[in-house]
Design an enzyme around this catalytic site. Structure first.
Site, PDB file in Angstrom:
ATOM      1  N   CYS A  34       0.806  -1.223   0.000  1.00 59.18           N
ATOM      2  CA  CYS A  34       0.000   0.000   0.000  1.00 59.18           C
ATOM      3  C   CYS A  34       0.840   1.274   0.000  1.00 59.18           C
ATOM      4  CB  CYS A  34      -0.972  -0.009   1.179  1.00 59.18           C
ATOM      5  SG  CYS A  34      -0.281  -0.616   2.721  1.00 59.18           S
ATOM      6  N   HIS A  38      -2.257   6.454   3.620  1.00 61.01           N
ATOM      7  CA  HIS A  38      -0.809   6.527   3.824  1.00 61.01           C
ATOM      8  C   HIS A  38      -0.286   7.829   3.226  1.00 61.01           C
ATOM      9  CE1 HIS A  38      -0.986   2.596   5.309  1.00 61.01           C
ATOM     10  NE2 HIS A  38      -0.266   1.926   4.446  1.00 61.01           N
TER      11      HIS A  38
END
Lengths: 352, 352, 352, 352
Positions: A150, A243
């Site tokens: 990710c 993120h």
């Protein structure tokens, strides 16, 4: 699409598995016909086996589906989405591929194999062709295609726009990663309240490898890693989803920041990727505020599929600094695998 | 010290001002005789004027002290600790210095002046000598000496150990900064819950300048900036106290990581700094765990004065990566100014 | 005390076990000679077996101690502190008591037994006498004495001051409990970030029973539950340490709020409890600010042993409302068991 | 509705003002034609004057609208939504009402006036009739109608279902309130990280009054407060949106918990409220899990308009305990005012 393609979700009860179920609800091309999980859940209704942690309610069709074992004997769909942990994926995914299932996997188990693509359709759609090599070499009717970890996801989308326009020599990247990236139960609350954990196990190596593989060239049926240097620090912070990555980048040529801004804001990705159901709209959103992107405010941009870039500015040593944000369990996990499956179908490669 | 030196705290009611009051409680050399604040607090008892936010209770002597205006006419101590905002410090600190007060300041207003030292006694104690130039040039009986911004503090201590041993060519640094660095009320809770703010206003420029000034050489009474490149990203995270910095560093010579570890763990700082009351013990704590330093667990190391370094490892592009943690309102603010004042006294420079 | 009493900590590697180790460091009466844990830790040095999560560093003596199995065959101290989970405590604690060890337990396993006291020395020190009945009835040379669950702890101290002065008829209480109360790893971070969990399993029943047992009378060697009604709601919130309880209370007589304030602020507890090493100083701190007590600011009052009460005001239905705060792993767990052991020693009941 | 009703949002740049703008986007009946704010914003485009903090992007039509002063001379719509602070609402809202604007207000300024209704359409739609008395008595062509404070909102919906079925004698309630309830910037992050604030200024008095007014009867054109006792504690916790309330309730008759569950789950509200565009669907969601409702998971139920109730169980003193959750800035603020405006239109009372 006249008739939907039947699909399975492997390891459907975990946090990424739940995202698959949520994102596949009312998908225009795919219909979930099988949900698998570990032994203690097999035979139960999914609604009972699964401790649902998403804010949207569990789809009704899923709640009533009986959980199957994660075995090719039990599941025979042409397409399966894998949220398996890496160690189990290692043995299970090839068994599915061998029997003819195309496994769109979120697991890291096969990402380093030269004949397994790590795909971001808006970046390297052409890498899907390795599937042919893979099938030939391994004698599979199905395949394994992966999405990156990710943290690499949004970063690689942004780097792709820059690399294609100007070339990249060096990238320093530091992540501040969300809790959902660690699965469930994942990070204990006592470890992250009023705290930062300055390491995410194995993540730095993944970022330093996967970005170069995805931005590399397909040469004679295998991928040459892109020829730039990359150094990563990865951290866990008290954020639920999204993120954030700070990046300093050296280009192969000197250009004005304004040109980089145009390359990012106008980036479209390969033509084949643009009209797929899960294609991000826009691919990249470039923000000009001095304090964006922020995970809480920006992670759902483009239904969680868009890469959000901000704070683009000169770097005193290299060429530019920027901040990249991407939703880690949508674009960076389940949504990414689904987008890859759509590319597989569109490329005419679903059938061997 | 037979008799304690009377000192003042300027802007004593804010978050850094409170830390001054707390850390000066029972200080072996200094005795607080004056607390100043803005007009609306003047004349009130400190205990009433101040919304105390620290977990240790307010010292009783402070609670009963009457708040004075922040003016040299009202306060005549040989030493004053300044927690003033930069714009007010700009006019007020010189007025105190002119009348003979040595202002140990946490404000950024004068840090860029060539004759004003930015001091970390365990790094550049010898820079204290510029005070002589400063007094001569400006005709002051007192002086202004500053400590760096809180993000540069721990970073510079760690870089100093490395620079003195091997030389530094380049540093990429990314901070994850605590909320207390923004003062009080500071960051609204809605902005940081489940979030990261990818910018701290003006902080990147400070880090890129102040580290080079502190690690520079004193040549003919002025400081030459150290000759290395530095690039900084600064971020705000949901942490109460303790700034974490990820750094990638290129050395002037190739060495083994083990040697860097020894240089960090064994670092002592200039001899004059070692026995001062606020000297960190140890100066640097090097941790070997894969997930340390963490702000919640490590910020109070050495009573909040120690710089904690961890995750020392090779960098795939440069020479090394590391994570540096420092308590931003103790070592990085009030405790740092007090440490500087101790150095001033020890150097025999309190009197012009 | 000329020679310290050798003590053991059972289940020393968990979160409460760590608090025992920390609080017993340099205890004036007790010396830790044995640390036990589960099978996978036995034989290892404690420093290696234990994932230390407290901010104070692990004491050096503990780090080097070899972990023992939690069995009476392996540990023969006159006193043991138990941080065992309830199901294991059920079988293990009596085995220790039978061989002559006095087990000061944080576990709930025996709290409902009529011959086992739930002790808060500043509340019901006289209940220690049931130990005699317990030994006689069960044929033990040692004993089991317990401290209450962490939510009941501060609440009962505050209620005790009120009950002794005015009598209590009814109490409605709602807790907001800290994460450390759930042990480690405990609550997953995804479950509590930006959230409240409106239940703590089994806690409401404990609060509704344990407060009445502690505030009950010792009659013919057994305890009569106090004769008041109590209703509890228990919640988990994003706080590291410190349980906050809102209480509405009906008294047996009408009194002015000012009298209740005096009863709380002046409360001292039984004389035997006052000079014990762990006695809270003060027993209760009554705060008058409109926004206190707060866990972050007030939990360490009296080294974490003091009960902090605030917001004392009339209740529109009953007599008074108040907010009670207590440190759940110090006063409410490890510190409480140690305080109980001190009472046992002082009462001359360490030996049968 | 052939043509939409033009509406204004007063104080449109604050946190509740933004919610009005967001929720009025594409409203089937209303069209925003005016946005007002304080002097320093007047004349600027809303997109520039407003620091947007919601996760959905600002609607494009709003971004380009020029901010007007909050004065009846500048705004002449038949309907206005007020997010004004109470002290300004006090003078401004009557001025709008006098000129013919119906002000649906989130402010507390007029809630205690006997001729101003506090409305929850699914609870007390019939109270809308006081508007007639109000207009007559005050000589207004417009009106002021209010929604309750956010903590009373969900609580009153749940209590209404119970009161209408069984009658209520007593209620003890304790809130754990979200940060957005304090507006922006609101609560400083340093005050709430790892903390609970055991007071929300003035909120307890509001809860103890407003619930009784809403659940009271309309007698001769004025409202008789409902005849039950209520005691409230109000707390602030680290949650972004969603107020959680623990309630213990005594009924006027003894019933089985199962009957209460049916009354809650089947509750529909007055018929006139059921088909309004903002009507919650369902009005109440009753959850049976032992750990729900939770703000993070349940606040968006029914687009943030549904009241979620859980943990329904017997109370050891009174009759029942339950936990109530409601979205404080949607159902409890902007969404509530809009729902009230819809009721006003549907009642045929828009025109005097």
């Amino acid at each position: 699409m006249e008739q939907k393609i039947p699909v399975a979700v492997l390891a459907a009860t975990g946090s990424v598995g739940q995202r698959f179920v949520q994102l596949l609800d009312q998908h225009p091309w795919f219909e979930v016909v099988a949900l698998s999980a570990s032994d203690r859940s097999v035979g139960k209704p999914y609604g009972e086996a699964c401790h649902w942690i998403l804010t949207d309610p569990m789809p009704a069709w899923a709640a009533n589906m009986t959980v199957l074992p994660t075995e090719p004997e039990a599941i025979h769909t042409p397409l399966a989405f894998s949220a398996l942990p890496a160690d189990i994926a290692l043995s299970v995914e090839p068994a599915f591929a061998a029997q003819g299932t195309n496994v769109c996997s979120n697991a890291s188990a096969y990402r380093r194999e030269p004949d397994v693509p790590i795909l971001l359709p808006e970046v390297n759609a052409e890498h899907i062709d390795i599937v042919k090599t893979q099938r030939q070499k391994r004698g599979w009717k199905g395949s394994i295609i992966t999405n990156p970890n990710c943290t690499s996801t949004g970063l690689t989308v942004a780097m792709s726009a820059i690399q294609k326009a100007f070339g990249i020599r060096i990238a320093f990247v530091v992540s501040m990663q969300a809790l959902s990236g660690a699965g469930y139960p994942g990070v204990p609350s006592m470890d992250i309240l009023d705290n930062v954990i300055p390491n995410v196990n194995g993540e730095e190596q993944k970022v330093e490898f996967e970005t170069r593989k995805m931005l590399g060239n397909l040469v004679d049926g295998s991928i040459e890693l892109a020829d730039f240097g990359i150094s990563a620090h990865t951290n866990r912070v008290a954020v639920s989803d999204g993120h954030t990555v700070c990046a300093s980048i050296e280009l192969q040529e000197r250009v004005e920041i304004e040109n980089v801004a145009q390359a990012l804001a106008g980036y479209q990705g390969p033509e084949i990727s643009r009209d797929l159901p899960s294609a991000p709209r826009p691919v990249i959103q470039l923000r000009s505020e001095s304090d964006r992107p922020q995970p809480r405010l920006d992670r759902m941009t483009g239904k969680g599929m868009t890469t959000v870039v901000g704070r683009l500015r000169p770097d005193p040593i290299l060429d530019l600094k920027m901040v990249v944000l991407s939703h880690n369990t949508i674009r960076g996990a389940a949504g990414g695998s689904i987008f890859n499956a759509e590319l597989l179908v569109k490329s005419g490669l679903l059938q061997a």
